[in-house]
Design a protein around this motif. Structure first.
Motif, PDB file in Angstrom:
ATOM      1  N   PHE A  39      -0.651  -1.432  16.713  1.00 54.70           N
ATOM      2  CA  PHE A  39      -1.285  -1.202  15.421  1.00 54.70           C
ATOM      3  C   PHE A  39      -0.265  -1.075  14.295  1.00 54.70           C
ATOM      4  O   PHE A  39      -0.573  -1.372  13.137  1.00 54.70           O
ATOM      5  CB  PHE A  39      -2.240  -0.010  15.488  1.00 54.70           C
ATOM      6  N   GLU A  40       0.954  -0.692  14.616  1.00 58.48           N
ATOM      7  CA  GLU A  40       2.010  -0.705  13.607  1.00 58.48           C
ATOM      8  C   GLU A  40       2.322  -2.147  13.193  1.00 58.48           C
ATOM      9  O   GLU A  40       2.455  -2.447  12.010  1.00 58.48           O
ATOM     10  CB  GLU A  40       3.274  -0.030  14.145  1.00 58.48           C
ATOM     11  N   LYS A  41       2.413  -3.044  14.180  1.00 56.88           N
ATOM     12  CA  LYS A  41       2.671  -4.452  13.874  1.00 56.88           C
ATOM     13  C   LYS A  41       1.515  -5.055  13.082  1.00 56.88           C
ATOM     14  O   LYS A  41       1.737  -5.844  12.156  1.00 56.88           O
ATOM     15  CB  LYS A  41       2.893  -5.240  15.160  1.00 56.88           C
ATOM     16  N   VAL A  42       0.295  -4.703  13.436  1.00 55.32           N
ATOM     17  CA  VAL A  42      -0.859  -5.203  12.696  1.00 55.32           C
ATOM     18  C   VAL A  42      -0.794  -4.704  11.251  1.00 55.32           C
ATOM     19  O   VAL A  42      -1.068  -5.457  10.311  1.00 55.32           O
ATOM     20  CB  VAL A  42      -2.181  -4.787  13.377  1.00 55.32           C
ATOM     21  N   TRP A  43      -0.442  -3.442  11.063  1.00 53.10           N
ATOM     22  CA  TRP A  43      -0.340  -2.881   9.714  1.00 53.10           C
ATOM     23  C   TRP A  43       0.723  -3.617   8.905  1.00 53.10           C
ATOM     24  O   TRP A  43       0.524  -3.936   7.735  1.00 53.10           O
ATOM     25  CB  TRP A  43      -0.021  -1.396   9.782  1.00 53.10           C
ATOM     26  N   ASN A  44       1.866  -3.900   9.540  1.00 50.54           N
ATOM     27  CA  ASN A  44       2.947  -4.590   8.839  1.00 50.54           C
ATOM     28  C   ASN A  44       2.566  -6.015   8.450  1.00 50.54           C
ATOM     29  O   ASN A  44       3.136  -6.568   7.505  1.00 50.54           O
ATOM     30  CB  ASN A  44       4.211  -4.605   9.688  1.00 50.54           C
ATOM     31  N   HIS A  45       1.620  -6.617   9.174  1.00 49.02           N
ATOM     32  CA  HIS A  45       1.218  -7.992   8.898  1.00 49.02           C
ATOM     33  C   HIS A  45      -0.238  -8.082   8.441  1.00 49.02           C
ATOM     34  O   HIS A  45      -0.843  -9.159   8.514  1.00 49.02           O
ATOM     35  CB  HIS A  45       1.418  -8.862  10.137  1.00 49.02           C
ATOM     36  N   CYS A  46      -0.803  -6.972   7.984  1.00 48.63           N
ATOM     37  CA  CYS A  46      -2.241  -6.973   7.668  1.00 48.63           C
ATOM     38  C   CYS A  46      -2.589  -7.926   6.531  1.00 48.63           C
ATOM     39  O   CYS A  46      -3.710  -8.417   6.468  1.00 48.63           O
ATOM     40  CB  CYS A  46      -2.752  -5.558   7.403  1.00 48.63           C
ATOM     41  N   GLY A  47      -1.660  -8.227   5.673  1.00 54.28           N
ATOM     42  CA  GLY A  47      -1.936  -9.168   4.591  1.00 54.28           C
ATOM     43  C   GLY A  47      -2.174 -10.581   5.081  1.00 54.28           C
ATOM     44  O   GLY A  47      -2.885 -11.360   4.442  1.00 54.28           O
ATOM     45  N   SER A  48      -1.605 -10.926   6.224  1.00 53.66           N
ATOM     46  CA  SER A  48      -1.750 -12.284   6.750  1.00 53.66           C
ATOM     47  C   SER A  48      -2.776 -12.386   7.876  1.00 53.66           C
ATOM     48  O   SER A  48      -2.952 -13.454   8.448  1.00 53.66           O
ATOM     49  CB  SER A  48      -0.396 -12.784   7.249  1.00 53.66           C
ATOM     50  N   VAL A  49      -3.443 -11.283   8.202  1.00 55.62           N
ATOM     51  CA  VAL A  49      -4.415 -11.271   9.298  1.00 55.62           C
ATOM     52  C   VAL A  49      -5.819 -11.419   8.734  1.00 55.62           C
ATOM     53  O   VAL A  49      -6.202 -10.705   7.805  1.00 55.62           O
ATOM     54  CB  VAL A  49      -4.309  -9.954  10.109  1.00 55.62           C
ATOM     55  N   ASP A  50      -6.569 -12.346   9.305  1.00 61.62           N
ATOM     56  CA  ASP A  50      -7.969 -12.541   8.928  1.00 61.62           C
ATOM     57  C   ASP A  50      -8.808 -11.531   9.702  1.00 61.62           C
ATOM     58  O   ASP A  50      -8.723 -11.450  10.924  1.00 61.62           O
ATOM     59  CB  ASP A  50      -8.400 -13.971   9.263  1.00 61.62           C
TER      60      ASP A  50
END
Length: 161
Positions: A39-50
Motif C-alpha cells: 500500500f505504500e507503493k500504491v500510495w507513491n504511484h496513486c496518480g498513475s493508477v486507475d
C-alpha cells in the motif's frame, strides 16, 4: 486515483491481500510487512493508477513484493543462529485443515497461487492472469490441474482415515 479512492482501496482490499500473502508466506508478521509495503507503493504511484483496475494492480504489487521478500530471506539465512521457535507455529488446526494444508503444499507454486486467488479469494480468470502475469488459458489449465490433484490426493486421504 484520488486520496478518497486510495482510502477506499485500503478498506476494500487490505484484508484480502493479507490473507493471500499470509497463506503463502505462513508468517503473519512478514505478511503484514508485505501488505504495508504494497500500500505504500500504491500510495507513491496513486496518480498513475486507475481506480477501476486498482484491485488487480494491488494484488500484483503484493505478489511481487512477497516474492522479493522471500528471495531476500533465502539469501540471508544464517543456519548457525536459527531459532526453532521462529519457524514453528503454536496454532491448533483440526485434522481436516492439516490435510488440506498438506495437500496445498504439495501443489506447484503457480497452481497453489491460482487456487488461492480463485477459490479462496474469488477472483475471475482475467484478474488472476493480470496478477500473476499469465494468460487466461494458462490460468484455467493451472486451476484444472490443481483441482484434479487435490481431488485425487484428498480422495485417497479419506480412504486412509
Amino acid at each position: 486515483m484520488t486520496t478518497a479512492e486510495y482510502n477506499q482501496c485500503v478498506t476494500l482490499y487490505s484484508d484480502g491481500v493479507y490473507r493471500f500473502i499470509a497463506h503463502q508466506m505462513r508468517n503473519k508478521e512478514e505478511a503484514k510487512d508485505v501488505v504495508q509495503d504494497t500500500f505504500e507503493k500504491v500510495w507513491n504511484h496513486c496518480g498513475s493508477v486507475d481506480f477501476a483496475r486498482a484491485k488487480s494492480y494491488i494484488f500484483q504489487i503484493a505478489h511481487n513484493a512477497m516474492i522479493d521478500r522471500i528471495r531476500k530471506e533465502k539469501r540471508k539465512t544464517d543456519f548457525s543462529e536459527v531459532k526453532e521457535s521462529k519457524y514453528s507455529t503454536q496454532n491448533e488446526f483440526t485434522d481436516t485443515e492439516r490435510i488440506v494444508r498438506k495437500a496445498m503444499e504439495k501443489l506447484p507454486e503457480a497452481q497453489r497461487e491460482v487456487i488461492l486467488l480463485r477459490d479462496f479469494e474469488g477472483y475471475d480468470y482475467k484478474e488472476i492472469g493480470e496478477i500473476l502475469h499469465l494468460n487466461e488459458s494458462q490460468v484455467k489449465v493451472y486451476i484444472f490441474r490443481a483441482r484434479t490433484f487435490l481431488k485425487n490426493y484428498l480422495g485417497s486421504m479419506q480412504n486412509v482415515i
